[in-house]
Design a protein around this motif. Structure first.
Motif, PDB file in Angstrom:
ATOM      1  N   GLY A 130       0.794  -1.218   0.000  1.00  0.00           N
ATOM      2  CA  GLY A 130       0.000   0.000   0.000  1.00  0.00           C
ATOM      3  C   GLY A 130       0.829   1.271   0.000  1.00  0.00           C
ATOM      4  N   ARG A 147      -1.251   6.995   7.963  1.00  0.00           N
ATOM      5  CA  ARG A 147      -2.388   6.266   7.393  1.00  0.00           C
ATOM      6  C   ARG A 147      -1.849   5.323   6.325  1.00  0.00           C
ATOM      7  NH1 ARG A 147      -7.907   7.163   5.969  1.00  0.00           N
ATOM      8  NH2 ARG A 147      -8.370   7.040   3.757  1.00  0.00           N
ATOM      9  N   VAL A 149      -2.827   2.792   3.356  1.00  0.00           N
ATOM     10  CA  VAL A 149      -3.957   2.498   2.465  1.00  0.00           C
ATOM     11  C   VAL A 149      -3.544   1.466   1.423  1.00  0.00           C
ATOM     12  CG1 VAL A 149      -5.603   3.448   0.808  1.00  0.00           C
ATOM     13  CG2 VAL A 149      -4.891   4.815   2.771  1.00  0.00           C
ATOM     14  N   GLU A 150      -4.281   0.386   1.375  1.00  0.00           N
ATOM     15  CA  GLU A 150      -4.082  -0.634   0.358  1.00  0.00           C
ATOM     16  C   GLU A 150      -4.939  -0.281  -0.862  1.00  0.00           C
ATOM     17  OE1 GLU A 150      -4.420  -5.472   0.233  1.00  0.00           O
ATOM     18  OE2 GLU A 150      -6.096  -4.347   1.088  1.00  0.00           O
ATOM     19  N   GLN A 199      -7.815  -2.351   2.279  1.00  0.00           N
ATOM     20  CA  GLN A 199      -7.935  -2.078   3.708  1.00  0.00           C
ATOM     21  C   GLN A 199      -7.185  -0.793   4.081  1.00  0.00           C
ATOM     22  OE1 GLN A 199      -6.765  -5.977   5.447  1.00  0.00           O
ATOM     23  NE2 GLN A 199      -8.854  -6.019   6.206  1.00  0.00           N
ATOM     24  N   ARG A 200      -7.612  -0.182   5.193  1.00  0.00           N
ATOM     25  CA  ARG A 200      -7.028   1.081   5.627  1.00  0.00           C
ATOM     26  C   ARG A 200      -6.775   1.032   7.134  1.00  0.00           C
ATOM     27  NH1 ARG A 200     -10.368   5.702   2.184  1.00  0.00           N
ATOM     28  NH2 ARG A 200     -10.166   4.650   0.154  1.00  0.00           N
ATOM     29  N   ALA A 220     -11.391   4.086   7.835  1.00  0.00           N
ATOM     30  CA  ALA A 220     -10.366   3.171   8.341  1.00  0.00           C
ATOM     31  C   ALA A 220     -11.001   1.866   8.821  1.00  0.00           C
ATOM     32  CB  ALA A 220      -9.587   3.820   9.477  1.00  0.00           C
TER      33      ALA A 220
END
Length: 307
Positions: A130, A147, A149-150, A199-200, A220
């Motif tokens: 990510g 953060r 992030v994918e 996902q996050r 998230a």
């Protein structure tokens, strides 16, 4: 494996039950250590996470409870002769503090540290699995939240593949190319799949309420966020640049968070059930009151339904 390993949950001062901060995120091949406070090496030993496991270290800011474990952790990387590079991220304005902590005592440095300071709000770093994004928070010194992030993927729908007679190696070709030509008709990937949301993960430490908190928390799957004070100390929280449990819970609700992890508790509170009671008045999702040496799984993926 995607999970959070909690090393410590105290804020300014540790208690008999709570060590200074420390959090490890296992995210497939990435193992990220966030905010190593005092005692991080010992806490790692209790959890089974080793220095060799670590691929990255992220520091939100240079207050002692978030960084005084850096010297020992960095020296341990060399002691254990970690064979891979370990990236380190921290506010660029604190470069002098990092340099002092890195060489706080004499040791033989053999580990390869890749020093990558955060120099701008919104800075993005490509990681395995990510993108890591940093956002400037509102605290008494330069502070960033992180953060992970994918990117979105896709989920193939077996019944639609079967309807078009697509099987075996053709499925892989369809994924790679984006379409297949079958008997004079082009079948696109979108016709036989749905979006698989990435996902996050969000990590928010010392800050007063600000736009960056919401930006980090947005959608998230797992939000780890400070809740230093209870609502009765809202004025004190604002003055010190911190959040209350109620504020953190409202952020989670308004941002669509799936699992909320509250941590960074002031030493003035001995009964953390009060944090749970306060947060549940504002957040109906999955709530975790972090405890030292526990593991919190990242929730299963969101699955988009076929249209």
């Amino acid at each position: 494996m995607r999970e959070l390993v909690v090393l410590g949950t105290a804020s300014q001062a540790p208690t008999r039950q709570r060590n200074h901060n420390g959090y490890v995120l296992r995210w497939d091949d990435e193992v990220i250590l966030f905010d190593p406070g005092e005692g991080t090496q010992r806490q790692l030993l209790h959890t089974g996470v080793t220095a060799t496991d670590l691929t990255r270290i992220c520091v939100t800011h240079f207050h002692g409870d978030h960084c005084l474990g850096l010297p020992g952790t960095i020296q341990r990387l060399s002691l254990d002769r970690v064979p891979h590079p370990v990236a380190v991220h921290f506010p660029a304005g604190g470069a002098e503090y990092f340099a002092r902590l890195r060489h706080a005592t004499s040791f033989h440095e053999t580990a390869e540290l890749v020093v990558e300071p955060i120099e701008a709000d919104g800075q993005r770093i490509t990681v395995r699995g990510g993108t890591l994004e940093a956002r400037r928070l509102r605290h008494s010194i330069e502070t960033y939240g992180y953060r992970l992030v994918e990117p979105d993927g896709c989920r193939m729908l077996p019944e639609r593949l079967s309807a078009y007679g697509i099987a075996g190696p053709a499925v892989g070709e369809l994924l790679r190319v984006g379409h297949l030509d079958l008997a004079g008709r082009r079948v696109t990937r979108d016709e036989v799949s749905v979006t698989r949301p990435g996902q996050r993960f969000a990590f928010v430490m010392d800050t007063a309420l600000c736009d960056a908190v919401y930006a980090l928390a947005e959608d998230a799957d797992l939000l780890v966020i400070e809740s230093t004070f209870l609502e009765s100390e809202t004025a004190l929280a604002a003055e010190a640049g911190h959040l209350t449990a109620a504020q953190a819970a409202r952020v989670a609700t308004e941002s669509g968070v799936r699992k909320l992890v509250l941590t960074h508790f002031s030493q003035r509170y001995s009964d953390l059930r009060r944090f749970a009671d306060e947060a549940r008045r504002h957040f109906a999702g999955d709530l975790v009151i972090a405890e030292d040496l526990t593991t919190v799984p990242v929730p299963p993926r969101r699955v988009a339904s076929a249209g």
